[in-house]
Design a protein around this motif. Structure first.
Motif, PDB file in Angstrom:
ATOM      1  N   ASP A 148      66.069 -47.665 -37.953  1.00 57.68           N
ATOM      2  CA  ASP A 148      66.259 -48.931 -38.727  1.00 57.68           C
ATOM      3  C   ASP A 148      66.046 -48.566 -40.264  1.00 57.68           C
ATOM      4  O   ASP A 148      65.080 -47.740 -40.543  1.00 57.68           O
ATOM      5  CB  ASP A 148      65.223 -49.959 -38.444  1.00 57.68           C
ATOM      6  CG  ASP A 148      65.491 -50.571 -36.824  1.00 57.68           C
ATOM      7  OD1 ASP A 148      66.590 -50.456 -36.185  1.00 57.68           O
ATOM      8  OD2 ASP A 148      64.369 -51.026 -36.219  1.00 57.68           O
ATOM      9  N   GLY A 149      67.113 -49.220 -40.978  1.00 59.09           N
ATOM     10  CA  GLY A 149      66.995 -48.833 -42.357  1.00 59.09           C
ATOM     11  C   GLY A 149      67.831 -47.666 -42.768  1.00 59.09           C
ATOM     12  O   GLY A 149      68.135 -47.380 -43.983  1.00 59.09           O
ATOM     13  N   TYR A 150      68.287 -46.908 -42.020  1.00 55.68           N
ATOM     14  CA  TYR A 150      69.399 -45.586 -42.059  1.00 55.68           C
ATOM     15  C   TYR A 150      70.397 -46.009 -42.817  1.00 55.68           C
ATOM     16  O   TYR A 150      70.977 -47.177 -42.354  1.00 55.68           O
ATOM     17  CB  TYR A 150      69.494 -44.646 -40.877  1.00 55.68           C
ATOM     18  CG  TYR A 150      68.214 -43.766 -40.681  1.00 55.68           C
ATOM     19  CD1 TYR A 150      66.729 -44.184 -40.620  1.00 55.68           C
ATOM     20  CD2 TYR A 150      68.447 -42.506 -40.196  1.00 55.68           C
ATOM     21  CE1 TYR A 150      65.826 -43.548 -40.276  1.00 55.68           C
ATOM     22  CE2 TYR A 150      67.364 -41.620 -39.890  1.00 55.68           C
ATOM     23  CZ  TYR A 150      66.162 -42.236 -40.045  1.00 55.68           C
ATOM     24  OH  TYR A 150      65.005 -41.098 -39.554  1.00 55.68           O
ATOM     25  N   PRO A 151      71.275 -45.415 -43.546  1.00 51.82           N
ATOM     26  CA  PRO A 151      72.078 -45.906 -44.220  1.00 51.82           C
ATOM     27  C   PRO A 151      73.537 -46.226 -43.036  1.00 51.82           C
ATOM     28  O   PRO A 151      74.075 -46.951 -43.175  1.00 51.82           O
ATOM     29  CB  PRO A 151      72.877 -44.715 -44.996  1.00 51.82           C
ATOM     30  CG  PRO A 151      71.615 -44.091 -45.629  1.00 51.82           C
ATOM     31  CD  PRO A 151      70.761 -44.198 -44.441  1.00 51.82           C
ATOM     32  N   VAL A 152      73.442 -45.194 -42.059  1.00 44.47           N
ATOM     33  CA  VAL A 152      74.506 -45.278 -41.090  1.00 44.47           C
ATOM     34  C   VAL A 152      74.268 -46.835 -40.239  1.00 44.47           C
ATOM     35  O   VAL A 152      75.170 -47.332 -40.091  1.00 44.47           O
ATOM     36  CB  VAL A 152      74.479 -44.250 -39.906  1.00 44.47           C
ATOM     37  CG1 VAL A 152      75.268 -44.517 -38.596  1.00 44.47           C
ATOM     38  CG2 VAL A 152      74.968 -43.074 -40.685  1.00 44.47           C
ATOM     39  N   ALA A 153      73.123 -46.895 -39.946  1.00 40.38           N
ATOM     40  CA  ALA A 153      72.640 -48.209 -39.150  1.00 40.38           C
ATOM     41  C   ALA A 153      72.781 -49.357 -39.938  1.00 40.38           C
ATOM     42  O   ALA A 153      73.505 -50.532 -39.507  1.00 40.38           O
ATOM     43  CB  ALA A 153      71.127 -48.154 -38.600  1.00 40.38           C
ATOM     44  N   ARG A 154      72.627 -49.229 -41.272  1.00 40.16           N
ATOM     45  CA  ARG A 154      72.697 -50.446 -42.011  1.00 40.16           C
ATOM     46  C   ARG A 154      74.376 -50.716 -42.317  1.00 40.16           C
ATOM     47  O   ARG A 154      74.462 -52.141 -42.189  1.00 40.16           O
ATOM     48  CB  ARG A 154      72.186 -50.497 -43.413  1.00 40.16           C
ATOM     49  CG  ARG A 154      70.616 -50.194 -43.418  1.00 40.16           C
ATOM     50  CD  ARG A 154      70.046 -50.449 -45.139  1.00 40.16           C
ATOM     51  NE  ARG A 154      70.637 -49.874 -45.838  1.00 40.16           N
ATOM     52  CZ  ARG A 154      70.013 -48.597 -46.254  1.00 40.16           C
ATOM     53  NH1 ARG A 154      69.119 -48.306 -45.910  1.00 40.16           N
ATOM     54  NH2 ARG A 154      70.735 -47.743 -47.194  1.00 40.16           N
ATOM     55  N   GLY A 155      74.861 -49.786 -42.625  1.00 33.88           N
ATOM     56  CA  GLY A 155      76.390 -49.972 -42.789  1.00 33.88           C
ATOM     57  C   GLY A 155      77.042 -50.457 -41.354  1.00 33.88           C
ATOM     58  O   GLY A 155      78.042 -51.305 -41.758  1.00 33.88           O
ATOM     59  N   THR A 173      67.944 -50.071 -33.582  1.00 33.21           N
ATOM     60  CA  THR A 173      67.854 -48.822 -32.951  1.00 33.21           C
ATOM     61  C   THR A 173      66.797 -48.609 -32.066  1.00 33.21           C
ATOM     62  O   THR A 173      65.774 -49.217 -32.019  1.00 33.21           O
ATOM     63  CB  THR A 173      67.842 -47.766 -34.236  1.00 33.21           C
ATOM     64  OG1 THR A 173      66.533 -48.295 -34.915  1.00 33.21           O
ATOM     65  CG2 THR A 173      68.813 -47.963 -35.119  1.00 33.21           C
ATOM     66  N   LYS A 174      66.951 -47.513 -31.166  1.00 32.23           N
ATOM     67  CA  LYS A 174      65.969 -47.253 -30.102  1.00 32.23           C
ATOM     68  C   LYS A 174      65.950 -45.753 -29.900  1.00 32.23           C
ATOM     69  O   LYS A 174      66.958 -45.438 -29.526  1.00 32.23           O
ATOM     70  CB  LYS A 174      65.952 -47.922 -29.031  1.00 32.23           C
ATOM     71  CG  LYS A 174      64.724 -47.906 -27.953  1.00 32.23           C
ATOM     72  CD  LYS A 174      63.618 -48.280 -28.495  1.00 32.23           C
ATOM     73  CE  LYS A 174      62.496 -48.251 -27.382  1.00 32.23           C
ATOM     74  NZ  LYS A 174      61.160 -48.337 -28.018  1.00 32.23           N
ATOM     75  N   ASP A 175      65.079 -45.105 -29.996  1.00 33.76           N
ATOM     76  CA  ASP A 175      64.772 -43.564 -29.610  1.00 33.76           C
ATOM     77  C   ASP A 175      66.223 -42.779 -30.257  1.00 33.76           C
ATOM     78  O   ASP A 175      66.767 -42.002 -29.706  1.00 33.76           O
ATOM     79  CB  ASP A 175      64.917 -43.422 -27.974  1.00 33.76           C
ATOM     80  CG  ASP A 175      63.771 -44.134 -27.317  1.00 33.76           C
ATOM     81  OD1 ASP A 175      62.645 -44.018 -28.077  1.00 33.76           O
ATOM     82  OD2 ASP A 175      63.921 -44.387 -26.282  1.00 33.76           O
ATOM     83  N   GLY A 176      66.428 -43.167 -31.489  1.00 33.19           N
ATOM     84  CA  GLY A 176      67.464 -42.350 -32.124  1.00 33.19           C
ATOM     85  C   GLY A 176      68.870 -42.808 -31.832  1.00 33.19           C
ATOM     86  O   GLY A 176      69.710 -42.392 -32.561  1.00 33.19           O
ATOM     87  N   ARG A 177      68.991 -43.928 -30.923  1.00 36.18           N
ATOM     88  CA  ARG A 177      70.453 -44.371 -30.706  1.00 36.18           C
ATOM     89  C   ARG A 177      70.522 -45.744 -31.536  1.00 36.18           C
ATOM     90  O   ARG A 177      69.510 -46.455 -31.810  1.00 36.18           O
ATOM     91  CB  ARG A 177      70.420 -44.484 -29.321  1.00 36.18           C
ATOM     92  CG  ARG A 177      70.162 -43.195 -28.547  1.00 36.18           C
ATOM     93  CD  ARG A 177      70.358 -43.582 -26.879  1.00 36.18           C
ATOM     94  NE  ARG A 177      70.254 -42.376 -26.209  1.00 36.18           N
ATOM     95  CZ  ARG A 177      68.897 -42.418 -25.461  1.00 36.18           C
ATOM     96  NH1 ARG A 177      68.137 -43.347 -25.702  1.00 36.18           N
ATOM     97  NH2 ARG A 177      68.666 -41.131 -24.804  1.00 36.18           N
ATOM     98  N   LEU A 178      71.897 -46.106 -31.810  1.00 38.57           N
ATOM     99  CA  LEU A 178      72.124 -47.397 -32.352  1.00 38.57           C
ATOM    100  C   LEU A 178      72.446 -48.222 -30.935  1.00 38.57           C
ATOM    101  O   LEU A 178      73.238 -47.924 -30.134  1.00 38.57           O
ATOM    102  CB  LEU A 178      73.514 -47.177 -33.176  1.00 38.57           C
ATOM    103  CG  LEU A 178      73.236 -45.921 -34.521  1.00 38.57           C
ATOM    104  CD1 LEU A 178      74.629 -45.976 -34.999  1.00 38.57           C
ATOM    105  CD2 LEU A 178      72.386 -46.456 -35.230  1.00 38.57           C
ATOM    106  N   ILE A 179      72.152 -49.561 -31.210  1.00 39.02           N
ATOM    107  CA  ILE A 179      72.407 -50.549 -29.967  1.00 39.02           C
ATOM    108  C   ILE A 179      72.564 -51.826 -30.584  1.00 39.02           C
ATOM    109  O   ILE A 179      72.373 -52.339 -31.788  1.00 39.02           O
ATOM    110  CB  ILE A 179      70.884 -50.644 -29.580  1.00 39.02           C
ATOM    111  CG1 ILE A 179      70.408 -49.297 -28.677  1.00 39.02           C
ATOM    112  CG2 ILE A 179      71.035 -51.698 -28.256  1.00 39.02           C
ATOM    113  CD1 ILE A 179      69.150 -49.335 -28.459  1.00 39.02           C
ATOM    114  N   CYS A 180      73.652 -52.332 -29.800  1.00 43.23           N
ATOM    115  CA  CYS A 180      74.118 -53.635 -30.055  1.00 43.23           C
ATOM    116  C   CYS A 180      74.029 -54.468 -28.881  1.00 43.23           C
ATOM    117  O   CYS A 180      74.415 -54.305 -27.857  1.00 43.23           O
ATOM    118  CB  CYS A 180      75.754 -53.500 -30.387  1.00 43.23           C
ATOM    119  SG  CYS A 180      76.542 -55.187 -30.869  1.00 43.23           S
ATOM    120  N   VAL A 181      73.741 -55.747 -28.828  1.00 44.77           N
ATOM    121  CA  VAL A 181      73.159 -56.539 -27.751  1.00 44.77           C
ATOM    122  C   VAL A 181      74.386 -57.809 -28.163  1.00 44.77           C
ATOM    123  O   VAL A 181      74.166 -58.325 -29.240  1.00 44.77           O
ATOM    124  CB  VAL A 181      72.111 -57.066 -27.621  1.00 44.77           C
ATOM    125  CG1 VAL A 181      71.833 -58.211 -26.370  1.00 44.77           C
ATOM    126  CG2 VAL A 181      71.010 -55.830 -27.397  1.00 44.77           C
TER     127      VAL A 181
END
Length: 350
Positions: A148-155, A173-181
């Protein structure tokens, strides 16, 4: 009560502090500064706007004048207002940390089912989800872990929320992965997330679980997406986006692991005794089946001549007793090859 607080409540003792400081030209004492910080914290907790509070502080300072020299007054106002703003910001930062902790706890419970489902559904509304509906989950991985807060995740979050404003979507994010629900009846959200995540992670991979109803449906879809990513790694599946619905045959094949291990060993075990071991011949079968049993295409994938490929297939037939060209034998061999890839045979333990 907090709701009854007004900006004036937080000016108590402020004018007197200025007068005392200006009388001697001294700096504010530690106690006076801490008092202003405490008032700033209370103002933030009451939800009062900082701009109005600073304006009231400056207006109150005007009442202290006239003084012979403005310098001591300005210095005292600067210290007092600075301490007040520090307390205000400290309270806001604490509120943000508490909100982040509550969100992370909710996400952990949501994805792992570690909470009472009824209570989980109540908490979900706070974060924009209605768990009475069905939901699907997409999980993206990349060459590096993301938080959370990483540029990739924010973008990615900004892009998805801008494309689908007002939708009940949770990105995290969870365990270094990006997640969308996202709601199960809105597959376009997960598809768009997959597209953005693939581009943002520089060639990462995304798996999309099937939509499932209820609070437990999110956990189910999330696990399907994780399993799809694991299958893709073990099976060497191509394609940046994987749909769990397209991979249901693989969990079925490995549901009885021992039976699959027995099939692999009894069918492909004789290849271990071939010159060079089982790996080259197993790769030949994999390429042959992946190319739809078209010899020219399989040979191209293996960088072999068609004659060399045919020779290898004949060796497989001789060793195993199963002819890849025979429909019945082909099914047994292909199932065994899939099992070998799932179980890591012959390099790992079948």
């Amino acid at each position: 009560m907090v709701e009854s607080q007004t900006p004036e409540n937080h000016l108590a003792g402020y004018a007197e502090t200025l007068l005392h400081a200006c009388a001697t030209g001294r700096r504010l004492t530690r106690a006076e500064l801490e008092s202003r910080r405490a008032e700033g914290e209370r103002a933030a907790e009451a939800g009062l706007p900082l701009r109005a509070l600073i304006r009231d502080h400056l207006a109150a300072a005007q009442a202290v004048r006239p003084l012979p020299e403005p310098g001591p007054l300005l210095a005292a106002v600067e210290q007092a207002v600075d301490a007040f703003v520090e307390g205000y910001e400290r309270a806001q930062q604490q509120a943000v940390r508490q909100e982040e902790a509550a969100r992370r706890e909710f996400i952990d419970d949501l994805l792992y089912g570690g909470s009472d489902l009824g209570r989980l559904a109540e908490r979900a509304e706070r974060f924009g989800l209605r768990l009475s509906q069905s939901h699907g989950v997409a999980v993206a991985t990349g060459p590096e872990p993301y938080g959370d807060g990483y540029p990739v995740a924010r973008g990615i979050e900004s892009a998805v929320l801008a494309r689908f404003p007002g939708r009940q979507i949770l990105l995290t994010t969870k365990d270094g992965r990006l997640i969308c629900v996202a709601p199960g009846d809105q597959p376009d959200v997960l598809s768009y997330f997959a597209k953005r995540a693939y581009a943002a992670t520089d060639g990462g991979r995304v798996a999309i679980g099937r939509p499932h109803p209820g609070a437990g449906g999110v956990v189910h879809s999330y696990e399907e997406a994780l399993n799809a990513l694991d299958l893709a790694r073990r099976m060497g599946l191509d394609g940046p986006v994987l749909h769990a619905a397209d991979l249901l045959v693989f969990p079925v094949l490995t549901r009885d692991r021992q039976a699959m291990a027995d099939l692999v060993e009894s069918t492909l075990g004789p290849l271990r005794k071939a010159r060079g071991g089982a790996r080259p011949l197993l790769d030949t079968l994999t390429a042959y089946f992946d190319s739809g049993c078209v010899s020219t295409e399989a040979a191209r994938r293996l960088s072999l001549s068609v004659r060399a490929l045919t020779y290898r297939l004949d060796r497989i037939h001789t060793r195993t007793g199963a002819d890849p060209a025979d429909p019945l034998n082909r099914y047994t061999l292909q199932t065994a090859v899939i099992g070998a890839r799932l179980l890591g045979w012959p390099d790992g333990e079948a």
